[in-house]
Design an enzyme around this catalytic site. Sequence first.
Site, PDB file in Angstrom:
ATOM      1  N   ARG A  60       0.817  -1.199   0.000  1.00 26.46           N
ATOM      2  CA  ARG A  60       0.000   0.000   0.000  1.00 26.46           C
ATOM      3  C   ARG A  60       0.861   1.264   0.000  1.00 26.46           C
ATOM      4  O   ARG A  60       2.023   1.242   0.376  1.00 26.46           O
ATOM      5  CB  ARG A  60      -0.922   0.008   1.219  1.00 26.46           C
ATOM      6  CG  ARG A  60      -2.036  -1.019   1.182  1.00 26.46           C
ATOM      7  CD  ARG A  60      -2.898  -0.954   2.434  1.00 26.46           C
ATOM      8  NE  ARG A  60      -2.157  -1.358   3.642  1.00 26.46           N
ATOM      9  CZ  ARG A  60      -1.663  -0.536   4.537  1.00 26.46           C
ATOM     10  NH1 ARG A  60      -1.800   0.777   4.393  1.00 26.46           N
ATOM     11  NH2 ARG A  60      -1.006  -0.984   5.592  1.00 26.46           N
ATOM     12  N   LYS A 200      -8.848  -2.031   0.756  1.00 23.94           N
ATOM     13  CA  LYS A 200      -8.673  -1.150   1.909  1.00 23.94           C
ATOM     14  C   LYS A 200      -9.417   0.172   1.726  1.00 23.94           C
ATOM     15  O   LYS A 200      -9.766   0.833   2.717  1.00 23.94           O
ATOM     16  CB  LYS A 200      -7.187  -0.908   2.163  1.00 23.94           C
ATOM     17  CG  LYS A 200      -6.468  -2.120   2.746  1.00 23.94           C
ATOM     18  CD  LYS A 200      -7.140  -2.655   4.006  1.00 23.94           C
ATOM     19  CE  LYS A 200      -6.357  -3.773   4.655  1.00 23.94           C
ATOM     20  NZ  LYS A 200      -7.108  -4.431   5.753  1.00 23.94           N
ATOM     21  N   HIS A 219     -10.547  -3.997  12.286  1.00 23.79           N
ATOM     22  CA  HIS A 219      -9.474  -4.600  11.475  1.00 23.79           C
ATOM     23  C   HIS A 219      -9.074  -5.890  12.181  1.00 23.79           C
ATOM     24  O   HIS A 219      -8.131  -5.935  12.962  1.00 23.79           O
ATOM     25  CB  HIS A 219      -8.292  -3.642  11.369  1.00 23.79           C
ATOM     26  CG  HIS A 219      -7.249  -4.080  10.392  1.00 23.79           C
ATOM     27  ND1 HIS A 219      -5.920  -3.752  10.508  1.00 23.79           N
ATOM     28  CD2 HIS A 219      -7.341  -4.820   9.256  1.00 23.79           C
ATOM     29  CE1 HIS A 219      -5.239  -4.272   9.504  1.00 23.79           C
ATOM     30  NE2 HIS A 219      -6.081  -4.921   8.733  1.00 23.79           N
ATOM     31  N   THR A 244      -4.728 -13.812   9.734  1.00 22.19           N
ATOM     32  CA  THR A 244      -5.189 -14.866   8.828  1.00 22.19           C
ATOM     33  C   THR A 244      -4.788 -16.241   9.340  1.00 22.19           C
ATOM     34  O   THR A 244      -5.600 -17.167   9.410  1.00 22.19           O
ATOM     35  CB  THR A 244      -4.618 -14.635   7.417  1.00 22.19           C
ATOM     36  OG1 THR A 244      -5.069 -13.374   6.930  1.00 22.19           O
ATOM     37  CG2 THR A 244      -5.057 -15.730   6.461  1.00 22.19           C
ATOM     38  N   ASP A 258     -10.003 -10.642   7.949  1.00 20.01           N
ATOM     39  CA  ASP A 258      -9.382  -9.321   7.969  1.00 20.01           C
ATOM     40  C   ASP A 258     -10.279  -8.166   8.419  1.00 20.01           C
ATOM     41  O   ASP A 258      -9.810  -7.256   9.073  1.00 20.01           O
ATOM     42  CB  ASP A 258      -8.831  -8.993   6.577  1.00 20.01           C
ATOM     43  CG  ASP A 258      -7.867  -7.821   6.578  1.00 20.01           C
ATOM     44  OD1 ASP A 258      -7.029  -7.744   7.501  1.00 20.01           O
ATOM     45  OD2 ASP A 258      -7.936  -6.991   5.660  1.00 20.01           O
ATOM     46  N   ARG A 324       1.384 -12.501  -1.825  1.00 23.02           N
ATOM     47  CA  ARG A 324       0.062 -12.831  -1.300  1.00 23.02           C
ATOM     48  C   ARG A 324      -0.754 -13.672  -2.277  1.00 23.02           C
ATOM     49  O   ARG A 324      -0.428 -13.757  -3.470  1.00 23.02           O
ATOM     50  CB  ARG A 324      -0.726 -11.553  -0.991  1.00 23.02           C
ATOM     51  CG  ARG A 324      -0.193 -10.770   0.201  1.00 23.02           C
ATOM     52  CD  ARG A 324      -1.023  -9.528   0.442  1.00 23.02           C
ATOM     53  NE  ARG A 324      -0.559  -8.759   1.590  1.00 23.02           N
ATOM     54  CZ  ARG A 324      -1.060  -8.838   2.809  1.00 23.02           C
ATOM     55  NH1 ARG A 324      -2.071  -9.661   3.058  1.00 23.02           N
ATOM     56  NH2 ARG A 324      -0.600  -8.093   3.790  1.00 23.02           N
TER      57      ARG A 324
END
Length: 532
Positions: A60, A200, A219, A244, A258, A324
Site C-alpha cells: 500500500r 482497503k 481490522h 489470517t 481481515d 500474497r
Amino acid sequence: MTHGRVNPRHTLETQGISGLGNVYYNYIEPALVEAAVRRGEGRLGNGGAFLCTTGQFTGRSPKDKFVVRTPSVENTIWWENNAPMAPDAFDRLHADMLEHMKGGDYFVQDLYAGADPAHRLDVRVVTELAWHGLFIRHLLRRPDRAELDSFAPEFTIINCPSFKADPARHGCRTETVIALNFDKKLILIANTAYAGENKKSVFTLLNYLLPEKGVMAMHCSANHAIGNPDDTAVFFGLSGTGKTTLSADPSRTLIGDDEHGWSEKGTFNFEGGCYAKTINLSAEAEPEIYATTSRFGTVVENMVFDPETLELDFTDSSLTENMRCAYPLEAISNASDTGLGGHPKNVIMLTCDAYGVLPPIARLTPAQAMYHFLSGFTSKTPGTERGVTEPIPTFSTCFGAPFMPRRPEVYGKLLQEKIAQFGATCWLVNTGWTGGAHGTGKRMPIKATRALLTAALDGSLGKVEFRKDPNFGFEVPVAVPGVDTILLNPRDTWADKAAYDAQAKKLVGMFADNFGQYVPFIDADVKAAAIG
C-alpha cells in the site's frame, strides 16, 4: 460496447463515464481469468491460479491517500491522520482520469461489503486490469445474478494504474494517488497496480459510515466454535501479526480473515474472501491456505515461480516479502456460509513485538483493553508498506490507523461499550520476538501461540495461575500445559537480563509517550490503566 449483466439504469454512462472501449460488466471468474491471460496481465498457473506481479508497488501507499475536505466531513475526519485534498483538485483529477480512460477497455464489478443485510454497502469497482476485477470479486461479496438487474451502487471506485497524477494540478504528493470523496461517493486510485488498495478503500469507507449506526468496524479476523456462533472470537492486528493464520483453525469455523463489524446482533464479515501472505507458507503448517495457491481463480500476487513448471517458490522474497494470494472464503473448508457470528466471547489483540519484551499472552481488564487498542503497538513487517524492509516498531491506533477516517477515541469508545455490554474477555498476544529483539532473538513459535489461543478460547487458560507483569500491569499465566514455561516470562528467555530490563524500560517509555495524545479524550479508568 457493453458486455455482461448490469442494471440498465446504472451503466457507466449514467455515471458520466463515456467514450470507453469495451466495458465488461460482472464477468464471473473463468471469464476474468481468460481475459487477464489474453491481455498479457499474467500467467495461468498450476491448478488454474492466476500468477501476476504488481510492478513498482508491492504494498500500500498510505502517504498517497487523501480525503476530500468538504463541509459535510470537516468536523468528523481525523485530519492529523488523513491528508486533505481540495474539492477542486479532486474534480480536476476526476476529469483528467476520465479523459485518460477514453478508448480503453474496462472491467466493472458490482459487489457489496457486509454480510449483515442491515449494514450492507453496495460498491461498484471499475478497473483497468481484468485481474483486479477478479481480485475484488474474491475479496468483496457477490450479489446473486438476479440482483444485478436492480443493483444501484452507493459508492464507486475507479482504479486506473496507467494514469499518473500531477501533484501540482491534482493536489496530491506524487504521481500515485488514492482519493476518497464522501460527498460524491467516489474513490479514485491511480498509478499503482497493488490490488490491496481496492479492498482497503472499501474498509476505509466502512470505518467512516458504520460508527454513526453504532456499529464497530474492526481490522480483525474472526471465527467461532463449530456449531456454536455464540462462541465467537475476534483477532485484531495489523498485516503480518497473524490474523489470517491464527483464525484459520480447523477446529473452529472461520468467519473471515481481515475486516468485520460488531453490530447490535453480533459479528459480521465485511468481505467474501481472504488475502493471505504466502511467504514461507507450507502445506504442513497451513494446509488449506497453501492449497488455495493451486486452486482455479486464486490470484497469486508477486510470487517467484519456475517459468517451465510454474512451481511457486514460497521462500524467494526477491520481488517482495509481501507476496500474497487472494481467494474466496469457500476455498476454506471450515469457512462460514453466512459470514455471521455472535457477540465476541473473546477479543484478542495481536502484536508483533520486535523488541522481544512482551509475553506470548496476557489477560487484560476492559480498561487495559482500551489502552492497548488505542495504543495499537506492533511492528510493521517487511513489504506491507512501501519501503519497509525489516520490522519497525510502531503504534498504529486501533490496530489499523491507515484505515481510520475518524478520531481513534470514536472506535475505542465503541469497543469499550461493547466489551462492557457483552462481557468479552480480552487478551494481548505477542507473535513477535522472544529471547531478544529482532536480529538477536527469534520469532515466537507458532505452536506455542496456537496452544495458548486454544486454551484461551476453550476457557482452560482462565483457570491457571497468573502473575502481574511488573512493566505493564497485565496478568500473565505462570504455566500452561503444552507450552514451554520459559516462554511465558520473556525476561527468562534473554541471556542478558540487564539488557532485557533496559529494553523493557525503553518500551514502557514509548507506550507512555505515545499515549499522551489520547489522555484528554478518555475516561478515568483508562487513564488509570496507562503505564509509564
